[in-house]
Structures are given as C-alpha cells and as structure tokens.
Scaffold this motif. Structure first.
Motif, PDB file in Angstrom:
ATOM      1  N   ILE A 280       1.983   6.889  -5.275  1.00  0.00           N
ATOM      2  CA  ILE A 280       1.643   6.872  -6.726  1.00  0.00           C
ATOM      3  C   ILE A 280       0.083   7.943  -6.769  1.00  0.00           C
ATOM      4  O   ILE A 280       0.110   9.013  -7.305  1.00  0.00           O
ATOM      5  CB  ILE A 280       1.235   5.787  -7.465  1.00  0.00           C
ATOM      6  N   GLU A 281      -0.675   7.909  -5.760  1.00  0.00           N
ATOM      7  CA  GLU A 281      -2.026   8.629  -5.582  1.00  0.00           C
ATOM      8  C   GLU A 281      -1.586   9.896  -5.217  1.00  0.00           C
ATOM      9  O   GLU A 281      -2.294  10.987  -5.663  1.00  0.00           O
ATOM     10  CB  GLU A 281      -3.055   7.778  -4.728  1.00  0.00           C
TER      11      GLU A 281
ATOM     12  N   ILE B 107      -1.276  15.711  -7.577  1.00  0.00           N
ATOM     13  CA  ILE B 107       0.091  17.086  -7.770  1.00  0.00           C
ATOM     14  C   ILE B 107      -0.209  17.104  -9.320  1.00  0.00           C
ATOM     15  O   ILE B 107      -0.440  18.134  -9.801  1.00  0.00           O
ATOM     16  CB  ILE B 107       1.288  16.522  -7.417  1.00  0.00           C
ATOM     17  N   LEU B 108      -0.107  16.203  -9.894  1.00  0.00           N
ATOM     18  CA  LEU B 108      -0.293  15.980 -11.432  1.00  0.00           C
ATOM     19  C   LEU B 108      -1.415  16.694 -12.056  1.00  0.00           C
ATOM     20  O   LEU B 108      -1.648  17.742 -12.914  1.00  0.00           O
ATOM     21  CB  LEU B 108      -0.015  14.727 -12.014  1.00  0.00           C
ATOM     22  N   ALA B 109      -2.680  16.197 -11.198  1.00  0.00           N
ATOM     23  CA  ALA B 109      -3.903  16.958 -11.653  1.00  0.00           C
ATOM     24  C   ALA B 109      -3.938  18.476 -11.441  1.00  0.00           C
ATOM     25  O   ALA B 109      -4.934  19.225 -12.098  1.00  0.00           O
ATOM     26  CB  ALA B 109      -5.126  16.222 -11.005  1.00  0.00           C
TER      27      ALA B 109
ATOM     28  N   LEU C 175       4.898  12.773 -14.433  1.00  0.00           N
ATOM     29  CA  LEU C 175       5.089  11.176 -15.015  1.00  0.00           C
ATOM     30  C   LEU C 175       6.256  10.565 -14.522  1.00  0.00           C
ATOM     31  O   LEU C 175       6.392   9.164 -14.227  1.00  0.00           O
ATOM     32  CB  LEU C 175       4.796  11.466 -16.447  1.00  0.00           C
ATOM     33  N   GLU C 176       7.423  11.257 -14.389  1.00  0.00           N
ATOM     34  CA  GLU C 176       8.968  10.761 -14.267  1.00  0.00           C
ATOM     35  C   GLU C 176       8.831  10.388 -12.811  1.00  0.00           C
ATOM     36  O   GLU C 176       9.468   9.153 -12.517  1.00  0.00           O
ATOM     37  CB  GLU C 176       9.820  11.750 -14.688  1.00  0.00           C
ATOM     38  N   ARG C 177       8.308  11.118 -11.869  1.00  0.00           N
ATOM     39  CA  ARG C 177       8.146  10.798 -10.594  1.00  0.00           C
ATOM     40  C   ARG C 177       7.486   9.430 -10.163  1.00  0.00           C
ATOM     41  O   ARG C 177       7.786   8.622  -9.499  1.00  0.00           O
ATOM     42  CB  ARG C 177       7.758  11.990  -9.592  1.00  0.00           C
ATOM     43  N   ILE C 178       6.213   9.412 -10.840  1.00  0.00           N
ATOM     44  CA  ILE C 178       5.632   8.175 -10.655  1.00  0.00           C
ATOM     45  C   ILE C 178       6.318   6.948 -11.373  1.00  0.00           C
ATOM     46  O   ILE C 178       6.264   5.853 -10.551  1.00  0.00           O
ATOM     47  CB  ILE C 178       4.204   8.510 -11.308  1.00  0.00           C
ATOM     48  N   ASN C 179       6.863   7.204 -12.282  1.00  0.00           N
ATOM     49  CA  ASN C 179       7.686   6.120 -13.047  1.00  0.00           C
ATOM     50  C   ASN C 179       8.877   5.684 -11.928  1.00  0.00           C
ATOM     51  O   ASN C 179       9.069   4.255 -12.024  1.00  0.00           O
ATOM     52  CB  ASN C 179       8.336   6.287 -14.243  1.00  0.00           C
ATOM     53  N   THR C 180       9.278   6.770 -11.434  1.00  0.00           N
ATOM     54  CA  THR C 180      10.388   6.155 -10.263  1.00  0.00           C
ATOM     55  C   THR C 180      10.002   5.414  -9.215  1.00  0.00           C
ATOM     56  O   THR C 180      10.446   4.330  -8.629  1.00  0.00           O
ATOM     57  CB  THR C 180      11.146   7.663  -9.747  1.00  0.00           C
ATOM     58  N   ILE C 181       8.456   5.729  -8.873  1.00  0.00           N
ATOM     59  CA  ILE C 181       7.772   4.659  -7.793  1.00  0.00           C
ATOM     60  C   ILE C 181       7.723   3.387  -8.287  1.00  0.00           C
ATOM     61  O   ILE C 181       7.935   2.475  -7.836  1.00  0.00           O
ATOM     62  CB  ILE C 181       6.683   5.541  -7.471  1.00  0.00           C
ATOM     63  N   LEU C 182       7.296   3.309  -9.512  1.00  0.00           N
ATOM     64  CA  LEU C 182       6.985   2.059 -10.102  1.00  0.00           C
ATOM     65  C   LEU C 182       8.253   1.155 -10.301  1.00  0.00           C
ATOM     66  O   LEU C 182       8.371  -0.004 -10.259  1.00  0.00           O
ATOM     67  CB  LEU C 182       6.395   2.272 -11.547  1.00  0.00           C
TER      68      LEU C 182
ATOM     69  N   TYR D 206       0.860  -1.360   0.150  1.00  0.00           N
ATOM     70  CA  TYR D 206      -0.240  -0.083   0.144  1.00  0.00           C
ATOM     71  C   TYR D 206       0.710   1.108  -0.208  1.00  0.00           C
ATOM     72  O   TYR D 206       0.273   2.428  -0.599  1.00  0.00           O
ATOM     73  CB  TYR D 206      -0.754  -0.096   1.098  1.00  0.00           C
ATOM     74  N   VAL D 207       2.063   1.168   0.459  1.00  0.00           N
ATOM     75  CA  VAL D 207       2.993   2.264   0.311  1.00  0.00           C
ATOM     76  C   VAL D 207       3.097   2.820  -0.935  1.00  0.00           C
ATOM     77  O   VAL D 207       3.058   4.117  -1.143  1.00  0.00           O
ATOM     78  CB  VAL D 207       4.346   1.910   0.937  1.00  0.00           C
ATOM     79  N   TRP D 208       3.095   1.833  -1.918  1.00  0.00           N
ATOM     80  CA  TRP D 208       3.390   2.327  -3.545  1.00  0.00           C
ATOM     81  C   TRP D 208       2.072   2.807  -3.949  1.00  0.00           C
ATOM     82  O   TRP D 208       2.143   3.998  -4.642  1.00  0.00           O
ATOM     83  CB  TRP D 208       3.553   1.042  -4.218  1.00  0.00           C
ATOM     84  N   VAL D 209       0.821   2.526  -3.583  1.00  0.00           N
ATOM     85  CA  VAL D 209      -0.426   2.842  -3.811  1.00  0.00           C
ATOM     86  C   VAL D 209      -0.498   4.317  -3.205  1.00  0.00           C
ATOM     87  O   VAL D 209      -0.868   5.496  -4.158  1.00  0.00           O
ATOM     88  CB  VAL D 209      -1.562   2.288  -3.341  1.00  0.00           C
ATOM     89  N   TYR D 210      -0.092   4.714  -2.181  1.00  0.00           N
ATOM     90  CA  TYR D 210      -0.248   6.053  -1.237  1.00  0.00           C
ATOM     91  C   TYR D 210       0.802   6.893  -2.412  1.00  0.00           C
ATOM     92  O   TYR D 210       0.382   8.009  -2.362  1.00  0.00           O
ATOM     93  CB  TYR D 210       0.196   5.709  -0.027  1.00  0.00           C
TER      94      TYR D 210
END
Length: 458
Positions: A196-197, A202-204, A266-273, A190-194
């Motif tokens: 990314i969300e 922020i992206l929105a 998008l780059e930050r979210i990719n880093t989380i992934l 769930y840490v990854w979910v948190y």
C-alpha cells in the motif's frame, strides 16, 4: 425536502451515510455548486487584476473587494438556501454552469457596488462551462483526498502495530493452499503495508490537473477581445494559484488522463485491501484468529452459535463495488467524440461514489481488525505438525554438502500423502552419508526456527 437515510436509494447516502458524511463537502450537488462558484470568483478576481494591469479602460479605476467575493463561496456563507437559488435559476435556463454565472451577477447587482457593476460582464468572460467544471471537479477531488489519506493512514498504523506485535510469531505458510516454507504472521501483515505504501508513493507523483482554455482549448474569445495579451501565461498562473496544474493541450474538455491515473491508483490500493480482507477471512476460518464476542449481537438469524467475519466481508464488497466504478470511470472519461460530448458530465457526478465505498470499506476493515483475537497456540500447532516443510531446508543443505540427488531422496519420504513425524524425519537423516555435525545441523531444524531473514520494517 431532504430525505432520511431510510429513504435514500444509494447505501452510500443511506445505510452507510454516517461513515462518509465528510464527503458531502466535496461531492454533493451543493458542493459542486460551491466549487464552481469558487472557480468563477477566483477567475473574476484574477481577470480583473490582469486586465487592470494591462490598462483596460473599463477596469482601470475598479477596486474590487476580494474578501467579500471569497466569502461568497465559503462553507459558512454558501448554505442550502444559496444552493437553492442556483437550482431555481437552473430550472429556468436549463444550464447548471450558466446558473452559477447568473447567480453571481445577481449578487453583484444587489450590492449596488459601483466597482462590481463596472466589472459585471467580466464574470465568466470568454469561458465555456468546462473551464469551470474541469477545474472545480479535480479541485474537489484533490481536496477530498485529505479524508482518504487520513483513513488509509489509520489502517496502515493499525497494520503496522499488528505486524510489530506478531513479527516473531512463526506461522505455516500456504502456497496453493498447501503447507509451505514457514513465515511469520507479522511479516505477512507487513507485506500489505509495504504494498500500500509503495502505491501511495506512486499516487503522490500524479499531478492534479484541469483544463482551462476556452471553447476548444486555445483562448479564441480571449484573443479576439484582447489580441496582444499572453493568455497562455495568464491561464497557467491562474490554474496554479487555484491549486492545480493546467493541461496545455486540450479540446473543450479535460483530457482526464491524470484523473484516470489517480483513480487507477486508488483501484490498485483497493485490490491490495481486497487481498488482505480475504486472507484475514481465511485466517479466521483456519482458527488462527477468533473474534471478540459482543453479547447483544446476533451472528445468524437461524444459528445462535455463529460469529461471522462480517466486517471483512462488508469491506470486500464495498471495495469490489468501488473498483467496478473506478474501472468504468478510467475507461470512459478519457474518451470523447471530437472536441467534446456531454457523456463526461453526467458520469463525473458519480465520482464521489467509489470514493465513498472505499472510505466505508477502510473504516469497516479497521473495525474488523480491532475485533480479532489471536490464537497463538493454534498457529504454532498447525506449524509444528507440518515438519514436511523442512524438506526444502534439508535438501538445500545436502546440496551444499555435495550429496547426489538430495531432492529426490527427501521427496520419497515426504510426498506420500501421509503425515510425516519428526521421528521419521530424524530417522531419514541418520541414513544420510554426511558427517555427524551436518546430521546435528539438520536435526536442529524445526518449523519454528526455519524462518529466514527480513529487511528492516522502518
């Protein structure tokens, strides 16, 4: 003649093309033509209406067929044959945006519509090519994000389901790779979910914006032709109606700051992934997970026994590729010599590439997650044999009780390099100068129940 996937240079169009087919509607050469045509037509419609309302003598009696015009850039009407016509014009004049203008004027002439004939020269009136490009490209990007959000939601929904299923499954944590305070498998997912969300929120908030203001950003040609009209107000409304926010102060080109902010997001979210891919890969290595075996598949050309975590590796590789390009675009696009140079034009043609690599990665990551087989017994065995992780809890309780140097006392027992057993730990507890109730409290601790507390997942 279209090439086959086997002949494509880029794996985005070749090997992985089937995973990102939808993106062609936004980032192919044909798509760019269609979005440019859309901007030209919407500008023409808005301009004619504006000038007509202002009493311009040429347009005062003109009534244009808006439905006909908008159909010209519809997906059903603007097919490969229409795109080829524009390409042929470009070959002659060597200018891709001017080719759109000529294409549109040819259509107007072919219709023999008197209204369109009168208004012919108001196509691309007062514009520079970047007024078209810097609306067409961010609009295509904005609308392509529907595909991104749909796929990231599928991944988040899957991670949430896994988190709920495993939330009560205690697991040994490893900080610096070493046994550490227990956690739960569901919480770690769930840490990854948190994360990314949080980044999606922020992206929105970042506007999708574009430039629209003539050759150097302040409507010189428009004002020369119609001195008393409020072109700033017209442009603000036009760009808003298109679906973007107008950048008020620009050179000939967009500032690209908001686009760069989107790409950074998008780059930050990719880093989380990437972080998640590597951890799942590691959990497979630790045998916390197995992988579903498909009999027809081969894991290694030399070692028949192998079932490799290829989906997580493929996802990671595509995420790294995407981020390399995102990073480049973010650092390059906001920079231009004086009022403009042409480097942004060729660079922007690659905008769909990192988005494609990102979508590929998300889909392959989902595929990998669906193959996982939980090995609960292995997780619990690894946790329960590492009773040393209780040393944190023991020394903290002893501090509560006012015992002197409890950290140092438990350190002497647990930091020897040898495996500590529950019997040894209980023997240590018996030597402590504390009440029996405290000793019982300490003995009741196990790696499985030393979990702590979490906020609500919802």
């Amino acid at each position: 003649m279209p090439i086959s996937r086997l002949e494509a240079i880029s794996p985005v169009d070749g090997r992985y093309g089937y995973l990102v087919e939808e993106l062609k509607l936004f980032f192919s050469e044909k798509a760019l033509m269609r979005y440019r045509l859309r901007i030209e037509i919407e500008y023409f419609i808005a301009l004619v209406s504006f000038l007509k309302a202002s009493g311009h003598k040429i347009l005062i009696d003109v009534n244009i067929d808006v439905k006909f015009l908008r159909n010209l850039y519809s997906e059903s009407n603007f097919n490969a044959e229409e795109a080829k016509k524009i390409k042929e014009l470009e070959k002659v004049i060597n200018h891709d945006v001017k080719a759109i203008e000529y294409y549109l004027k040819e259509i107007f002439s072919e219709t023999h519509d008197e209204n369109l004939s009168k208004a012919l020269e108001f196509v691309h009136f007062g514009l520079t090519s970047q007024d078209v490009n810097n609306l067409a490209i961010p609009l295509a990007f904005k609308e392509s994000m529907e595909i991104y959000y749909r796929n990231i939601k599928l991944l988040l929904d899957l991670l949430k389901d896994m988190s709920r299923e495993w939330f009560d499954l205690p697991m040994l944590a490893r900080t610096h790779g070493q046994p550490a305070t227990p956690t739960s498998l569901g919480k770690e997912v769930y840490v990854w979910v948190y994360r990314i969300e949080s980044q999606l929120k922020i992206l929105a908030q970042i506007p999708h914006s574009g430039k629209f203001g003539g050759a150097t950003g302040q409507f010189n040609a428009h004002c020369a032709a119609f001195k008393n009209l409020d072109w700033v107000k017209f442009a603000d409304k036009f760009v808003q109606d298109v679906g973007l926010q107008r950048e008020l102060w620009t050179t000939q080109i967009s500032n690209y700051d908001n686009l760069a902010a989107h790409l950074h997001g998008l780059e930050r979210i990719n880093t989380i992934l990437i972080d998640a891919c590597r951890d799942f890969w590691q959990y497979i290595l630790m045998e916390y997970f197995g992988q579903k075996i498909i009999k027809s598949e081969v894991g290694s050309s030399a070692m028949p026994h192998k079932v490799n975590p290829i989906d997580f590796e493929c996802a990671e590789g595509n995420l790294l590729m995407a981020n390399a390009i995102f990073s480049f675009l973010c650092s390059k696009l906001p920079i231009s010599r004086l009022q403009r140079d042409l480097t942004d034009s060729t660079v922007l043609r690659n905008l769909g590439v990192p988005i494609a690599h990102t979508i590929i990665a998300i889909k392959v990551f989902i595929k990998g997650l669906k193959k996982l087989v939980l090995k609960k017994e292995q997780i619990l065995n690894d946790l329960n044999k590492n009773v040393v992780v209780l040393s944190e809890a023991i020394q903290t309780i002893l501090k509560r009780e006012g015992l002197q140097l409890p950290y140092e006392a438990i350190k002497a027992l647990t930091r020897t390099g040898d495996q500590v057993t529950i019997e040894q730990l209980n023997g240590f507890i018996e030597t402590l100068d504390v009440s029996d109730s405290v000793k019982n409290e300490l003995k009741a601790l196990t790696p499985s129940n030393y979990i702590g507390q979490y906020p609500s997942m919802e």
